[in-house]
Design an enzyme around this catalytic site. Structure first.
Site, PDB file in Angstrom:
ATOM      1  N   GLY A 190       1.693   2.350   4.486  1.00 49.45           N
ATOM      2  CA  GLY A 190       1.543   2.905   3.137  1.00 49.45           C
ATOM      3  C   GLY A 190       0.339   2.304   2.449  1.00 49.45           C
ATOM      4  O   GLY A 190      -0.615   1.865   3.103  1.00 49.45           O
ATOM      5  N   SER A 191       0.407   2.272   1.123  1.00 56.10           N
ATOM      6  CA  SER A 191      -0.759   1.844   0.347  1.00 56.10           C
ATOM      7  C   SER A 191      -0.870   0.319   0.312  1.00 56.10           C
ATOM      8  O   SER A 191       0.109  -0.403   0.497  1.00 56.10           O
ATOM      9  CB  SER A 191      -0.622   2.371  -1.084  1.00 56.10           C
ATOM     10  N   VAL A 194       1.512  -1.217  -2.413  1.00 61.48           N
ATOM     11  CA  VAL A 194       2.905  -1.464  -2.025  1.00 61.48           C
ATOM     12  C   VAL A 194       2.966  -2.478  -0.872  1.00 61.48           C
ATOM     13  O   VAL A 194       3.907  -3.271  -0.783  1.00 61.48           O
ATOM     14  CB  VAL A 194       3.634  -0.139  -1.679  1.00 61.48           C
ATOM     15  N   GLY A 195       1.932  -2.491  -0.034  1.00 55.57           N
ATOM     16  CA  GLY A 195       1.872  -3.475   1.052  1.00 55.57           C
ATOM     17  C   GLY A 195       2.013  -4.906   0.529  1.00 55.57           C
ATOM     18  O   GLY A 195       2.711  -5.734   1.112  1.00 55.57           O
ATOM     19  N   GLU A 212       0.390  -1.501   7.874  1.00 55.93           N
ATOM     20  CA  GLU A 212      -0.542  -0.439   8.249  1.00 55.93           C
ATOM     21  C   GLU A 212      -0.983   0.213   6.947  1.00 55.93           C
ATOM     22  O   GLU A 212      -0.253   1.028   6.370  1.00 55.93           O
ATOM     23  CB  GLU A 212       0.157   0.582   9.166  1.00 55.93           C
ATOM     24  N   CYS A 246      -4.755   8.587   6.834  1.00 58.05           N
ATOM     25  CA  CYS A 246      -5.246   7.222   6.581  1.00 58.05           C
ATOM     26  C   CYS A 246      -6.574   6.959   7.286  1.00 58.05           C
ATOM     27  O   CYS A 246      -7.392   6.188   6.796  1.00 58.05           O
ATOM     28  CB  CYS A 246      -4.208   6.199   7.008  1.00 58.05           C
TER      29      CYS A 246
HETATM   30  P1  NAD Z   1       3.104   4.276  -0.688  1.00 56.24           P
HETATM   31  O1  NAD Z   1       2.631   2.881  -0.504  1.00 56.24           O
HETATM   32  O2  NAD Z   1       3.160   4.836  -2.055  1.00 56.24           O
HETATM   33  O3  NAD Z   1       4.580   4.466  -0.081  1.00 56.24           O
HETATM   34  C1  NAD Z   1       4.906   4.091   1.246  1.00 56.24           C
HETATM   35  C2  NAD Z   1       6.370   3.740   1.322  1.00 56.24           C
HETATM   36  O4  NAD Z   1       6.632   2.620   0.497  1.00 56.24           O
HETATM   37  C3  NAD Z   1       7.328   4.851   0.895  1.00 56.24           C
HETATM   38  O5  NAD Z   1       8.404   4.912   1.801  1.00 56.24           O
HETATM   39  C4  NAD Z   1       7.806   4.379  -0.470  1.00 56.24           C
HETATM   40  O6  NAD Z   1       9.124   4.803  -0.779  1.00 56.24           O
HETATM   41  C5  NAD Z   1       7.759   2.876  -0.309  1.00 56.24           C
HETATM   42  N1  NAD Z   1       7.611   2.168  -1.584  1.00 56.24           N
HETATM   43  C6  NAD Z   1       7.045   2.636  -2.728  1.00 56.24           C
HETATM   44  N2  NAD Z   1       7.104   1.685  -3.692  1.00 56.24           N
HETATM   45  C7  NAD Z   1       7.709   0.619  -3.137  1.00 56.24           C
HETATM   46  C8  NAD Z   1       8.070  -0.671  -3.619  1.00 56.24           C
HETATM   47  N3  NAD Z   1       7.813  -1.032  -4.881  1.00 56.24           N
HETATM   48  N4  NAD Z   1       8.686  -1.529  -2.784  1.00 56.24           N
HETATM   49  C9  NAD Z   1       8.928  -1.176  -1.500  1.00 56.24           C
HETATM   50  N5  NAD Z   1       8.621   0.038  -0.994  1.00 56.24           N
HETATM   51  C10 NAD Z   1       8.022   0.922  -1.801  1.00 56.24           C
HETATM   52  O7  NAD Z   1       2.171   5.159   0.268  1.00 56.24           O
HETATM   53  P2  NAD Z   1       2.083   6.734   0.409  1.00 56.24           P
HETATM   54  O8  NAD Z   1       1.515   7.291  -0.854  1.00 56.24           O
HETATM   55  O9  NAD Z   1       3.347   7.288   0.932  1.00 56.24           O
HETATM   56  O10 NAD Z   1       0.993   6.831   1.590  1.00 56.24           O
HETATM   57  C11 NAD Z   1      -0.375   6.799   1.346  1.00 56.24           C
HETATM   58  C12 NAD Z   1      -0.992   5.471   1.706  1.00 56.24           C
HETATM   59  O11 NAD Z   1      -0.599   5.077   3.008  1.00 56.24           O
HETATM   60  C13 NAD Z   1      -2.504   5.556   1.765  1.00 56.24           C
HETATM   61  O12 NAD Z   1      -3.043   4.388   1.193  1.00 56.24           O
HETATM   62  C14 NAD Z   1      -2.812   5.595   3.255  1.00 56.24           C
HETATM   63  O13 NAD Z   1      -4.070   5.141   3.621  1.00 56.24           O
HETATM   64  C15 NAD Z   1      -1.732   4.721   3.787  1.00 56.24           C
HETATM   65  N6  NAD Z   1      -1.472   5.056   5.172  1.00 56.24           N
HETATM   66  C16 NAD Z   1      -1.792   4.166   6.143  1.00 56.24           C
HETATM   67  C17 NAD Z   1      -1.576   4.498   7.472  1.00 56.24           C
HETATM   68  C18 NAD Z   1      -1.883   3.563   8.590  1.00 56.24           C
HETATM   69  O14 NAD Z   1      -1.395   3.810   9.689  1.00 56.24           O
HETATM   70  N7  NAD Z   1      -2.643   2.519   8.402  1.00 56.24           N
HETATM   71  C19 NAD Z   1      -1.024   5.737   7.788  1.00 56.24           C
HETATM   72  C20 NAD Z   1      -0.713   6.598   6.759  1.00 56.24           C
HETATM   73  C21 NAD Z   1      -0.924   6.252   5.443  1.00 56.24           C
END
Ligand code: NAD
Length: 459
Positions: A190-191, A194-195, A212, A246
């Site tokens: 994810g982002s 949130v990471g 990731e 991503c």
């Molecule tokens: P996001 O970080 O908003 O959400 C990802 C996950 O985290 C979701 O399941 C969400 O429910 C959970 N989440 C949200 N807030 C949280 C919190 N406070 N605590 C714990 N978990 C929480 O990301 P997104 O908008 O779904 O995806 C887009 C991002 O992901 C982009 O930055 C993209 O580059 C990245 N991404 C990376 C890869 C990779 O393989 N490196 C692949 C796809 C997407």
């Protein structure tokens, strides 16, 4: 509202793991086989759900999600026994006789948190790796793509061992509650925002994490290459899934006058792929929600419009858009775009292009369209990124032997194929030395000059 079932779910999986149910290799292979069946029998349903959530074309869903995971599962099934084989390593002379080897042992209960953009691939590919290593797994798909998430949950309950695999649907609250539990590994996609939250929650339990994340992946274009072919590949990598990928090229750096010709070819490539009215193309996806749409629409006025620009909030549609003469300091260059907007920056030399790349955090991928080996060498040594693609974006993900992961702000850790075995297992060091003859006498005190001489010589 706290979900009383979450701690019980994790405890149930842990109990199953602790009785050793998930460790035997035949169990792991049976789960991988079941996952393959899930993809085969549930593939059409998943493709439908992806169409409903993201407007993805079925062909794209099979290519980048369903069949993608299918190939990963096949590769794990095929190589699992050899990848798990204990690895002998050299035992130094002063410790002889003895044998040394590394065993791959499961970690325990793994949490997989997935994002919205490839909601099937990015939950099931880590799941496959975690099961191959003999772990129990909790999967939390993204709430944003709710239809896919519900379909995944149902199919996983139907096909996989319910005592070893649990699906928790829900958003940030559910994820936060899950993270209060103790896991043995957290695999987050994810982002970066949130990471950070995930890494700090996992730190409370000293749980290792794979992150990731994303970033601004550049595509550098040099003169001397077929610019029409380069533009087609860039457009393909950028506009698939409406830019919500991503590893999509985030922006283009046109070196030494390639800009104008590239602008022309990018417009042509978009027309070839999605027609004159991409809104009517069955192959063109939609933006995931209004919030993302509003953020992206704010970028459309930047620079000079080369093609696209059309948008419709109700349908969450933003046309494949190319912007030229973009100021490197403008908002569209300040964050990961994650949508179908492609800015082109023009620079005079490769060194300037490298400076531009280095002015951002380390990206998930760096792409370069070049005919020169010297450029390859300079980019490989002067820049850092999760991966590099020469003359093609995105496709490195499909090479089973290449690890997939970021570096710095684009993530930590990697997976896919053999790399998944390393991520989802512990490399347990084993040294086995016969008790007799007791060759260790020489290192026991009291030390003497002779003992010291022997010790230092043998080392
Ligand atoms: P996001 O970080 O908003 O959400 C990802 C996950 O985290 C979701 O399941 C969400 O429910 C959970 N989440 C949200 N807030 C949280 C919190 N406070 N605590 C714990 N978990 C929480 O990301 P997104 O908008 O779904 O995806 C887009 C991002 O992901 C982009 O930055 C993209 O580059 C990245 N991404 C990376 C890869 C990779 O393989 N490196 C692949 C796809 C997407």
């Amino acid at each position: 509202m706290p979900n009383a079932n979450l701690p019980a779910t994790v405890a149930r999986l842990r109990a199953h793991y602790e009785i050793g149910a998930t460790k035997p290799v035949p169990w792991r292979l049976s789960q991988l086989k079941a996952l393959g069946n899930l993809l085969r029998e549930g593939g059409d349903e998943l493709a439908e759900a992806l169409r409903a959530d993201l407007g993805k074309a079925a062909a794209e869903s099979f290519l980048t999600e369903i069949d993608f995971v299918g190939a990963e599962v096949r590769s794990l099934r095929k190589h699992l026994r050899s990848w798990l084989r204990p690895k002998r390593t050299h035992t130094p002379p002063y410790l002889q006789p003895g044998k040394s080897y590394v065993l791959r042992e499961p970690l325990g209960v793994v949490l997989v948190i997935g994002p919205f953009n490839y909601p099937v691939q990015l939950t099931l590919a880590p799941l496959a790796g975690a099961l191959a290593c003999g772990n129990a797994v909790v999967v939390k798909p993204s709430e944003t793509t709710s239809r896919t998430s519900a379909t995944l949950a149902r199919l996983m309950r139907e096909f996989l061992d319910p005592d070893a695999v649990a699906v928790v649907e829900g958003g940030p609250e559910a994820a936060a509650e899950l993270l209060e539990q103790r896991f043995d590994h957290v695999f987050f996609t994810g982002s970066s925002r949130v990471g950070r939250i995930v890494a700090s929650a996992a730190a409370e339990h000293l749980t290792p994490v794979t992150l990731e994340l994303g970033g601004k992946s550049p595509a550098i274009v040099e003169p001397g290459v077929d610019l029409a072919a380069a533009a087609r590949r860039i457009a393909w990598g950028k506009f698939m899934n409406a830019g919500q990928t991503c590893v999509a090229p985030d922006y283009v750096i046109a070196v030494d006058g390639t800009g104008p010709e590239l602008e022309h070819h990018l417009s042509e490539a978009v027309r070839e792929m999605y027609g004159h009215a991409p809104a009517d193309s069955p192959d063109y996806a939609r933006i995931v929600d209004e919030r993302a749409f509003d953020r992206l629409a704010g970028f459309l006025d930047e620079g000079r419009l080369v093609c696209g620009g059309g948008h419709n909030r109700e349908e969450r549609y933003i046309a494949p858009t190319v912007l030229a003469d973009v100021d490197p300091k403008s908002p569209v260059m300040a964050e990961e775009i994650f949508g179908p907007i492609l800015p082109i920056l023009s620079v005079g030399t490769l060194d300037e292009a490298i400076e531009q790349v280095l002015s951002h955090e380390k990206p998930l991928a760096l792409y370069a369209f070049t005919a020169a080996d010297s450029t390859r060498r300079r980019l490989l040594t002067r820049t850092s990124s999760g991966a590099v693609g020469f003359n093609i974006p995105v496709a490195h993900l499909d090479v089973p032997g290449l690890p997939f992961g970021g570096v710095g702000h684009s993530g930590m850790g990697a997976y896919h194929g053999k790399q998944s075995i390393e991520t989802f297992s512990h490399a347990k060091a084993v040294f086995d030395k016969p008790l007799m003859p007791d060759t260790m006498q020489v290192v026991y005190p009291p030390f003497t000059a002779v003992k010291e001489k022997i010790m230092r010589k043998l080392r």
